[in-house]
Design an enzyme around this catalytic site. Structure first.
Site, PDB file in Angstrom:
ATOM      1  N   TYR A 221       0.814  -1.219   0.000  1.00 50.85           N
ATOM      2  CA  TYR A 221       0.000   0.000   0.000  1.00 50.85           C
ATOM      3  C   TYR A 221       0.847   1.268   0.000  1.00 50.85           C
ATOM      4  CZ  TYR A 221      -4.048  -2.884   0.779  1.00 50.85           C
ATOM      5  OH  TYR A 221      -5.043  -3.817   0.635  1.00 50.85           O
TER       6      TYR A 221
ATOM      7  N   LYS B 223       3.661 -14.512   5.436  1.00 46.24           N
ATOM      8  CA  LYS B 223       3.913 -15.457   4.343  1.00 46.24           C
ATOM      9  C   LYS B 223       5.429 -15.524   4.157  1.00 46.24           C
ATOM     10  CE  LYS B 223       2.312 -18.019   0.911  1.00 46.24           C
ATOM     11  NZ  LYS B 223       1.459 -19.198   1.053  1.00 46.24           N
TER      12      LYS B 223
ATOM     13  N   ASP C 288      -5.964  -6.200   5.326  1.00 40.70           N
ATOM     14  CA  ASP C 288      -7.101  -5.715   4.553  1.00 40.70           C
ATOM     15  C   ASP C 288      -8.046  -6.879   4.267  1.00 40.70           C
ATOM     16  OD1 ASP C 288      -8.736  -4.144   3.061  1.00 40.70           O
ATOM     17  OD2 ASP C 288      -7.320  -3.739   1.453  1.00 40.70           O
TER      18      ASP C 288
END
Ligand code: NAD
Length: 336
Positions: free
Chosen positions: A124, A171, A228
Site C-alpha cells: 500500500y 507469508k 485488509d
C-alpha cells in the site's frame, strides 16, 4: 469538558450513516462538539482534491475524527483518500474488532477477536510503475520500525484488554526477506510480553483456520495487505460489513471508521445498516474516555439487535437507516 471531534461524512452512503451515528452519539450524553468537514466526491469539484488540506488540519487539531467511507475510483491516477489519510497522519495501526452479536445472523458463535493491521507500508506504499507496455510492478515495503511498532501496539492492546494470545500472520515461507523481517520483529517484541501467548500463522492457513474455528483466536497482527483481506473475512464471521467497526490509530491522532466502503448502489436510499458507523463511534468514545456514553450506546445496540424489530435489510429486517438509529436512541431514552 466538551471535546471537539472532526466528523467527515464521506460520500456514497457515508452521509446517511454519519447522520445516524451523530444522532445516536448526541443522544448518549457524550460531551462532544462536532466539527463537520467534507472530503471525497463533494470536495473534488469544489477544491480540485478529495482531501483538502483543511480536513487534515481539522483532524490534527482535534486529534480525533469519525469518518464515513470515501469512494476510490478503480484505476486512473487518483490516490485513495483513505490510504492518503492514514499515511499523512501516520495512523499506523488499523484496529478491527470482530465479535459475535446477539440477533445477528452468522454461522459462528463465540467469536471475539481483534485484527490489528499495519497501515502505512507493504504493497500500500503505492510504489508502482509500468514496465513497458505489457507489465507493471508494485514494490512491497516492510521496515523494522513499522513492524516493531505495530506488533508492540498489538501486544499493548492485548495487555490493556486482558487478552491472552497474539497471532502474527505472515507469508515468510515465500517472501523470506520482507515477511521474514516482519516475523523477526514480531518475535523480538513478543519476548517482552511473557504473560501473553504468541504464535505465528501463514496467511493461507490462517484463512482456513478462521473459517473452521474462529473462536480459537484472540488478537491477530499482520502487514497491511493481509490485514485488509483478513479483516473483511472476520467481518463476515460475525454478520458482515454492516456491523464491522474500525479505527486507524497513531501516536498523535485517531480516525474511527467502518470497515465497509461507500456502497454506491445503496447511496441515497436510507437502507444501509448504520451499525458499523455507530460502533466505530463507540470505539471513538472509549478512546477519548467517554466510557459511560459508549456503554450506553453499546447496550442500546444490543437491545435493538436482540429485540429484532428494527433491523436493516442485511440483518433480515426492513427498517431504514434512520429507523434503526431512532430505535437505538429510544432504548437509551428508556434508560438502558
Ligand atoms: P462496500 O463495502 O462499499 O460495499 C460492498 C457491499 O457490501 C455493498 O454493496 C453492500 O451490499 C454491502 N454493504 C457494505 N456496507 C454495508 C452496510 N453498512 N449495510 C449493509 N450492507 C453493506 O465495498 P465496494 O463496493 O467494494 O467499495 C465501494 C467503494 O468504497 C470503492 O470506491 C472503495 O474503494 C471504497 N472503500 C472505501 C473504504 C473507506 O472509506 N475506508 C473502505 C472500503 C472501500
Amino acid at each position: 469538558m466538551t471535546r471537539k471531534v472532526t466528523l467527515i461524512p464521506g460520500d456514497g452512503v457515508g452521509p446517511e450513516i454519519a447522520w445516524a451515528a451523530r444522532r445516536v452519539i448526541d443522544a448518549s450524553g457524550a460531551r462532544i462538539q462536532w466539527e463537520v468537514v467534507e472530503a471525497g466526491e463533494a470536495t473534488l469539484s469544489r477544491y480540485g482534491t478529495p482531501l483538502p488540506e483543511h480536513v487534515l488540519e481539522s483532524i490534527r487539531q482535534n486529534r480525533v475524527a469519525l469518518k464515513g467511507p470515501i469512494t476510490t475510483p478503480v484505476g486512473g491516477g487518483m490516490r485513495s483518500v483513505n490510504v492518503a489519510l492514514r499515511q499523512e497522519l501516520d495512523l499506523y495501526a488499523n484496529v478491527r474488532p470482530a465479535r459475535t452479536l446477539p440477533g445477528v445472523p452468522s454461522r459462528y458463535q463465540g467469536v471475539d477477536l481483534i485484527v490489528v493491521r499495519e497501515n502505512t507500508e507493504d504493497l500500500y506504499a503505492g510504489v508502482e510503475h509500468r514496465v513497458g507496455r505489457d507489465a507493471a510492478e508494485s514494490i512491497k515495503i516492510i521496515t523494522r520500525e513499522a513492524s516493531e511498532r505495530i506488533v508492540r501496539f498489538a501486544f499493548e492492546l492485548a495487555r490493556s484488554k486482558g487478552r491472552k494470545k497474539v497471532t502474527a500472520v505472515h507469508k515468510a515461507n515465500i517472501m523470506k526477506l520482507t515477511d521474514g523481517l516482519f516475523l523477526e520483529c514480531a518475535r523480538r517484541v513478543a519476548a517482552a510480553y511473557p504473560e501473553i501467548a504468541y504464535e505465528e500463522m501463514i496467511v493461507d492457513a490462517m484463512c482456513m483456520k478462521l473459517v473452521q474455528a474462529p473462536e480459537n483466536y484472540d488478537v491477530l497482527v499482520m502487514p497491511n495487505l493481509y490485514g485488509d483481506i483478513i479483516s473483511d473475512l472476520c467481518a463476515g464471521l460475525v454478520g458482515g460489513l454492516g456491523v464491522a467497526p474500525g479505527a486507524n490509530i497513531g501516536d498523535e491522532v485517531a480516525v474511527f471508521e467502518p470497515v465497509h466502503g461507500s456502497a454506491p448502489k445503496h447511496a441515497g436510499k436510507n437502507r444501509i445498516n448504520p451499525l458499523a458507523m455507530i460502533l466505530s463511534g463507540v470505539m471513538m468514545l472509549q478512546h477519548i474516555g467517554e466510557e459511560e456514553a459508549a456503554g450506553r450506546i453499546y447496550r442500546a445496540v444490543l437491545a435493538v439487535l436482540e429485540e429484532g424489530r428494527h433491523l436493516t435489510y442485511d440483518l433480515g429486517g426492513n427498517a431504514t437507516t434512520g429507523e434503526m438509529a431512532e430505535a437505538i436512541v429510544a432504548k437509551m431514552e428508556a434508560g438502558l
